[in-house]
Design a protein around this motif. Structure first.
Motif, PDB file in Angstrom:
ATOM      1  N   ASP A 165       0.944  -1.110   0.096  1.00  0.00           N
ATOM      2  CA  ASP A 165       0.045   0.154   0.133  1.00  0.00           C
ATOM      3  C   ASP A 165       0.716   1.338  -0.076  1.00  0.00           C
ATOM      4  OD1 ASP A 165      -2.547   1.204   0.062  1.00  0.00           O
ATOM      5  OD2 ASP A 165      -2.412   1.585   2.225  1.00  0.00           O
ATOM      6  N   ASP A 166       2.090   1.142  -0.448  1.00  0.00           N
ATOM      7  CA  ASP A 166       3.060   2.114  -0.359  1.00  0.00           C
ATOM      8  C   ASP A 166       2.547   3.355  -1.337  1.00  0.00           C
ATOM      9  OD1 ASP A 166       6.291   2.621   0.361  1.00  0.00           O
ATOM     10  OD2 ASP A 166       5.777   3.876  -1.518  1.00  0.00           O
ATOM     11  N   PRO A 167       2.658   4.613  -1.039  1.00  0.00           N
ATOM     12  CA  PRO A 167       2.405   5.717  -1.920  1.00  0.00           C
ATOM     13  C   PRO A 167       3.117   5.584  -3.358  1.00  0.00           C
ATOM     14  CG  PRO A 167       3.025   6.693   0.242  1.00  0.00           C
ATOM     15  CD  PRO A 167       3.499   5.115   0.361  1.00  0.00           C
ATOM     16  N   ASP A 168       4.256   5.167  -3.316  1.00  0.00           N
ATOM     17  CA  ASP A 168       4.908   5.185  -4.604  1.00  0.00           C
ATOM     18  C   ASP A 168       4.398   3.906  -5.295  1.00  0.00           C
ATOM     19  OD1 ASP A 168       6.791   4.779  -6.670  1.00  0.00           O
ATOM     20  OD2 ASP A 168       8.491   5.493  -5.395  1.00  0.00           O
ATOM     21  N   VAL A 211       7.151   1.025  -6.121  1.00  0.00           N
ATOM     22  CA  VAL A 211       7.289   0.330  -5.084  1.00  0.00           C
ATOM     23  C   VAL A 211       6.025  -0.758  -4.866  1.00  0.00           C
ATOM     24  CG1 VAL A 211       7.485   0.260  -2.598  1.00  0.00           C
ATOM     25  CG2 VAL A 211       8.765   2.078  -3.834  1.00  0.00           C
ATOM     26  N   GLN A 212       4.747  -0.297  -5.064  1.00  0.00           N
ATOM     27  CA  GLN A 212       3.804  -1.343  -5.196  1.00  0.00           C
ATOM     28  C   GLN A 212       3.946  -2.528  -6.144  1.00  0.00           C
ATOM     29  OE1 GLN A 212       0.702   1.808  -5.448  1.00  0.00           O
ATOM     30  NE2 GLN A 212      -0.408   0.834  -3.629  1.00  0.00           N
ATOM     31  N   GLU A 213       4.445  -1.961  -7.431  1.00  0.00           N
ATOM     32  CA  GLU A 213       4.434  -3.135  -8.421  1.00  0.00           C
ATOM     33  C   GLU A 213       5.865  -3.999  -8.142  1.00  0.00           C
ATOM     34  OE1 GLU A 213       3.015  -3.602 -11.083  1.00  0.00           O
ATOM     35  OE2 GLU A 213       1.523  -1.885 -11.021  1.00  0.00           O
ATOM     36  N   GLN A 228      -6.188  -1.342   3.617  1.00  0.00           N
ATOM     37  CA  GLN A 228      -5.504  -0.624   2.697  1.00  0.00           C
ATOM     38  C   GLN A 228      -6.191   0.540   1.865  1.00  0.00           C
ATOM     39  OE1 GLN A 228      -3.122  -3.230   0.049  1.00  0.00           O
ATOM     40  NE2 GLN A 228      -1.786  -3.894   1.569  1.00  0.00           N
ATOM     41  N   ARG A 229      -5.534   1.178   1.625  1.00  0.00           N
ATOM     42  CA  ARG A 229      -6.313   2.490   0.757  1.00  0.00           C
ATOM     43  C   ARG A 229      -7.113   2.020  -0.465  1.00  0.00           C
ATOM     44  NH1 ARG A 229      -1.446   6.615   0.593  1.00  0.00           N
ATOM     45  NH2 ARG A 229      -0.579   4.702   0.053  1.00  0.00           N
ATOM     46  N   SER A 230      -6.314   1.194  -1.210  1.00  0.00           N
ATOM     47  CA  SER A 230      -6.929   0.596  -2.507  1.00  0.00           C
ATOM     48  C   SER A 230      -6.658  -0.879  -2.488  1.00  0.00           C
ATOM     49  CB  SER A 230      -6.247   1.092  -3.615  1.00  0.00           C
ATOM     50  OG  SER A 230      -6.680   0.478  -4.939  1.00  0.00           O
ATOM     51  N   CYS A 246      -4.093  -6.185  -3.724  1.00  0.00           N
ATOM     52  CA  CYS A 246      -4.516  -7.343  -2.880  1.00  0.00           C
ATOM     53  C   CYS A 246      -5.089  -8.132  -3.855  1.00  0.00           C
ATOM     54  CB  CYS A 246      -5.005  -6.761  -1.548  1.00  0.00           C
ATOM     55  SG  CYS A 246      -4.123  -6.169  -0.425  1.00  0.00           S
ATOM     56  N   GLU A 247      -6.293  -7.589  -4.392  1.00  0.00           N
ATOM     57  CA  GLU A 247      -6.889  -8.470  -5.383  1.00  0.00           C
ATOM     58  C   GLU A 247      -6.251  -9.108  -6.287  1.00  0.00           C
ATOM     59  OE1 GLU A 247      -9.920  -5.829  -6.511  1.00  0.00           O
ATOM     60  OE2 GLU A 247     -11.030  -5.840  -4.668  1.00  0.00           O
ATOM     61  N   GLN A 248      -5.274  -8.520  -7.052  1.00  0.00           N
ATOM     62  CA  GLN A 248      -4.424  -9.266  -8.119  1.00  0.00           C
ATOM     63  C   GLN A 248      -3.606 -10.157  -7.482  1.00  0.00           C
ATOM     64  OE1 GLN A 248      -2.047  -6.503 -10.462  1.00  0.00           O
ATOM     65  NE2 GLN A 248      -3.198  -4.878 -10.087  1.00  0.00           N
ATOM     66  N   LEU A 249      -2.931 -10.008  -6.162  1.00  0.00           N
ATOM     67  CA  LEU A 249      -2.131 -11.148  -5.445  1.00  0.00           C
ATOM     68  C   LEU A 249      -3.416 -12.401  -4.937  1.00  0.00           C
ATOM     69  CD1 LEU A 249       0.312 -12.159  -4.169  1.00  0.00           C
ATOM     70  CD2 LEU A 249      -0.160 -10.787  -2.142  1.00  0.00           C
TER      71      LEU A 249
END
Length: 854
Positions: free
Chosen positions: A788-791, A794-796, A824-826, A830-833
């Motif tokens: 859930d990192d702002p960047d 980094v999330q990817e 998490q904000r979005s 998580c859904e992709q994982l």
């Protein structure tokens, strides 16, 4: 007496009487108070006498009658009257057959007008006319003026320093005429004219200076000879005159003295430098004139001393075996004149070459070169003072002075045997450290070597090379001029001795290595490298690496001898770097010796700055290890020892910024070592415990660069032997990497994520997911936080790492993902994982997954 003559005399007397009767009224008018009347009277007298074209005898008698009135008119209050009387007197002196008859009245009058303490005649034009009258009188009367020597000298003493430049010039002209007219008397009073002449010799008008120089030449030439010392310094100053005509006059006067002065032998040592200085004048006319006068001087001296030099004239006319190309050899007389006076000339040159005026130093350095060209092998007798002079002059700030002195030193190489000049020069080179200009002995040595020849230098080659390679010589100074002269000495040896330099190739290479290591200017480093290539060429070697193959063992031994004492300022550390860079693949043939050297100089107790420099150099080498250290495939055997004995001890933490920078450099070196692949997996596993402990400590460094290097090293370690590591060893690694996910450096975070992916990929059959579930649970939780990192980037990266970890324990990851999803904000990532986890096959053994490419 014949009747005809008597009748002629009678007719002449009658003619004179007739003329005088016609002039009576005009002569009476000269006493009138009216200025115009006096003026008309003088013009009438001129018309009735000078302009009438009277015969010589008649004119002589008339002049005798008119002389006193005309002389009286020279004191007339009216300037026009004075002018007319002076011009009439001039015309009479020019035309009458016996002008000397007028001297008894003329000279006292001229002395009164011009020879007093104060200027009686106020008009400059009339003073000039009077001086022209006096010059004419000297021309036509000649020796008849001898009784009036005192009067002439009084006049000239005053008029030479007259405020009017034209009067000065005419006075100088008159001085020359008078000196030549009565030489047997003139010498008695000549000395009294020296002072006024020297007062005018620097007059602002160049034509006046020329006239004064000509008059000085005549005064000294026809004087007693005792005044040479009084005028020499003034004459020497005129050699720097801006006017070529002035310098030409000096040349003519000095040349005339050398050829014609009665006592010239006593002054040869003082006059020769003046004439030889003109030989280097920038104006061709003056230079050629000086050469011609010097040639005549030498030939005259030969004739006058033929008996003394007969043997030399018969047997020593051939030039020496070594002689400068394109230079005309001076004649025997010229050479002998210099040789016989060199002992007196050298001290004067040594004094003037340090003068505070640049032109004087330039002229003196040119003179020194000319003197040595004449002296030839006789320079040997004066080597000590000559070398001392050259050492001082070569340190001059004026480039032209230095260039001239280098040429002079080169002449010493031509004419003096090496065993003589080397005996003195090498002592100066070895003791140059105490000098303000330590490069000057090397400059003189280089120039002398250029002038000498290979066969003569051959027996001294070993001593020369040994001296240049001595640490207290080649490492004495970092000044560019000093280093440049070291290279010049090496180049001179290569030029003169060629292939013979192979016997001292090691010493010459050591000198050139030192120059490159001490130089702060790229031009100088390139110059030294060019000399290294020449050293290869004269030995017939294929290239620079071949030269290093020939001497690598000695060079490494040379460095090893002082390795324990190296500091950040030691040139040896840079010498090692240069050897490593220039030897290329040859370095791989001497890995054993190099490692022994590194183990000594890179001990933790040695200077930190020095170690920092060497680690930086090693990092560059290890990045391309196959072309240098491992060119022979031998580095792998020494790599483990290098890691354990050199790198790891330098990674132990110590306080301070310097220590931190050193650890960063050592980490970069370790990274290059791991990246180069010199260490086999087996070797890495042998040192895994020490290596991991060190790298994990590196993750806590204050320097972002050090942390980045440590992360990359861990990545490489996991990629190479991760699957072979014990689970306990693996479990010590991931917590430290997880901490780096919060690093202030985005680069460190990215590399830490990549390392975590490699860590997950390293989990093999020995790593039981249920047994070590707590470790996996903590890791998954931390990664999900960063999902859930702002960047977005980094999330990817985190998503890729988690997908790789999903194969390890999918059920645990699914549970943790579901728990984190709603926090998490979005929930998109998580859904992709979760979709990825659901797509995995269920059951069977868990196989290590490859991490997503970050």
């Amino acid at each position: 007496m014949t009747t005809g003559n008597m009748s002629a005399m009678g007719s002449g007397d009658e003619h004179v009487a007739e003329v005088m009767r016609g002039l009576v009224r005009h002569l009476n008018c000269l006493n009138e108070d009216n200025k115009a009347t006096r003026k008309r009277a003088l013009e009438a007298i001129k018309k009735e006498t000078i302009e009438k074209g009277l015969s010589g005898g008649v004119l002589q008698e008339v002049f005798s009658c008119l002389l006193k009135p005309l002389l009286k008119c020279m004191s007339d209050p009216m300037e026009r009257c004075r002018e007319t009387s002076i011009l009439m007197l001039t015309d009479f002196i020019r035309c009458v057959p016996q002008p000397e008859d007028s001297l008894v009245y003329l000279m006292p009058c001229l002395t009164q007008r011009l020879g007093g303490k104060e200027i009686i005649e106020p008009a400059e034009e009339l003073r000039l006319s009077i001086m022209e009258l006096l010059s004419l009188t000297v021309e036509v009367c000649g020796k008849q003026l001898a009784p009036y020597l005192d009067d002439m000298i009084k006049i000239l003493q005053v008029t030479i320093v007259d405020p009017c430049p034209d009067v000065k010039r005419e006075s100088c002209k008159c001085t020359v005429l008078f000196a030549k007219s009565v030489p047997e008397h003139f010498h008695m009073q000549a000395e009294s004219l020296v002072k006024p002449l020297m007062q005018s010799i620097s007059h602002q008008h160049s034509r006046v200076r020329v006239s004064v120089l000509e008059a000085t030449g005549a005064v000294v030439q026809h004087g007693t000879g005792k005044n040479v010392d009084d005028v020499l310094s003034h004459m020497a100053q005129r050699l720097f005159d801006n006017s070529p005509q002035v310098r030409k006059s000096v040349t003519i006067v000095v040349g005339d003295w050398l050829l014609n002065m009665r006592d010239r032998y006593s002054y040869f040592h003082k006059l020769i430098p003046l004439l030889l200085s003109s030989i280097t004048d920038e104006v061709d006319e003056i230079r050629l004139l000086a050469e011609e006068l010097w040639r005549k001087t030498g030939e005259q001296w030969e004739r006058e001393n033929e008996a003394d030099i007969k043997d030399k004239m018969d047997f020593l006319l051939a030039p020496p075996p070594l002689y400068p190309a394109g230079v005309e050899r001076p004649g025997l007389g010229c050479r002998e004149l210099v040789v016989r006076n060199l002992g007196r000339l050298v001290p004067a040159v040594s004094h003037d070459v340090t003068d505070w005026l640049v032109p004087t130093r330039v002229k003196t350095s040119q003179l020194l070169r000319v003197l040595l060209l004449h002296a030839e092998d006789h320079c040997t007798q004066h080597m000590q003072p000559l070398l001392a002079t050259l050492h001082v002059a070569c340190g001059d700030s004026e480039r032209e002075v230095v260039a001239n002195c280098r040429e002079a030193a080169k002449l010493l190489g031509f004419f003096v045997l090496p065993e003589v000049f080397l005996q003195l020069l090498l002592d100066h080179v070895e003791a140059s450290g105490s000098s303000r200009s330590p490069w000057t002995p090397l400059m003189v040595l280089a120039a002398a070597l250029e002038g000498s020849s290979g066969p003569l230098l051959g027996p001294h080659l070993q001593r020369l090379a040994d001296t240049l390679a001595r640490p207290d010589v080649c490492q004495e100074s970092q000044q560019p001029l000093y280093l440049e002269q070291l290279v010049a000495c090496v180049d001179a040896l290569l030029t003169q001795l060629g292939r013979d330099c192979g016997t001292v190739s090691l010493q010459l290479l050591q000198v050139l290595l030192t120059v490159q290591s001490l130089s702060t200017e790229q031009v100088l480093s390139d110059m030294a490298l060019g000399s290294v290539r020449r050293l290869c060429q004269v030995q017939g070697l294929a290239g620079v690496p071949e030269l290093y193959r020939q001497h690598m063992a000695q060079l490494l031994g040379w460095l090893l001898a002082s390795a324990r004492d190296w500091s950040g300022c030691s040139p040896q550390r840079l010498q090692l770097q240069i050897i490593a860079e220039q030897s290329g693949p040859v370095l791989g043939e001497f890995v054993g010796q190099l490692m022994a050297l590194l183990q000594v100089c890179l001990q933790p107790t040695t200077d930190p700055e020095m170690r920092l420099s060497i680690f930086t150099m090693l990092a560059k080498l290890l990045l391309d290890v196959g072309s240098n250290l491992d060119s022979q495939g031998c580095f792998g055997a020494a790599a483990e020892g290098f890691l354990c004995e050199v790198l790891l001890p330098n990674l132990v933490w110590q306080g301070g910024r310097t220590a931190g920078a050193l650890r960063t450099a050592a980490l970069s070196c370790l990274l290059a070592l791991l990246h180069g692949g010199s260490l086999t997996p087996g070797q890495l596993l042998c040192v895994e415990q020490k290596l991991c402990s060190t790298l994990l400590g590196g993750l806590e460094e204050s320097s972002p660069t050090a942390r980045l290097f440590a992360c990359r090293c861990l990545s490489l370690l996991l990629a190479k032997v991760g699957a072979s590591l014990h689970p306990d060893a693996l479990n010590k690694i991931y917590p430290e990497l997880v901490k780096r996910l919060d690093d202030s450096s985005d680069q460190v975070r990215a590399v830490a994520l990549k390392a975590l992916g490699l860590w997950l990929s390293s989990l093999g059959e020995d790593y039981h997911p249920h047994l070590y579930g707590a470790h996996l649970e903590f890791l998954f939780q931390q990664l999900l936080l960063h999902l859930d990192d702002p960047d977005g980037s980094v999330q990817e990266q985190v998503l890729g790492v988690l997908k790789a970890g999903s194969r390890v324990h999918p059920a645990l990851l699914e549970r943790e993902t579901q728990a984190a999803k709603d926090k998490q904000r979005s929930p998109a990532y998580c859904e992709q994982l979760l979709l990825h986890i659901h797509s995995l096959p269920r059951g069977g053994a868990v196989e290590p997954a490859q991490p997503a490419d970050s």
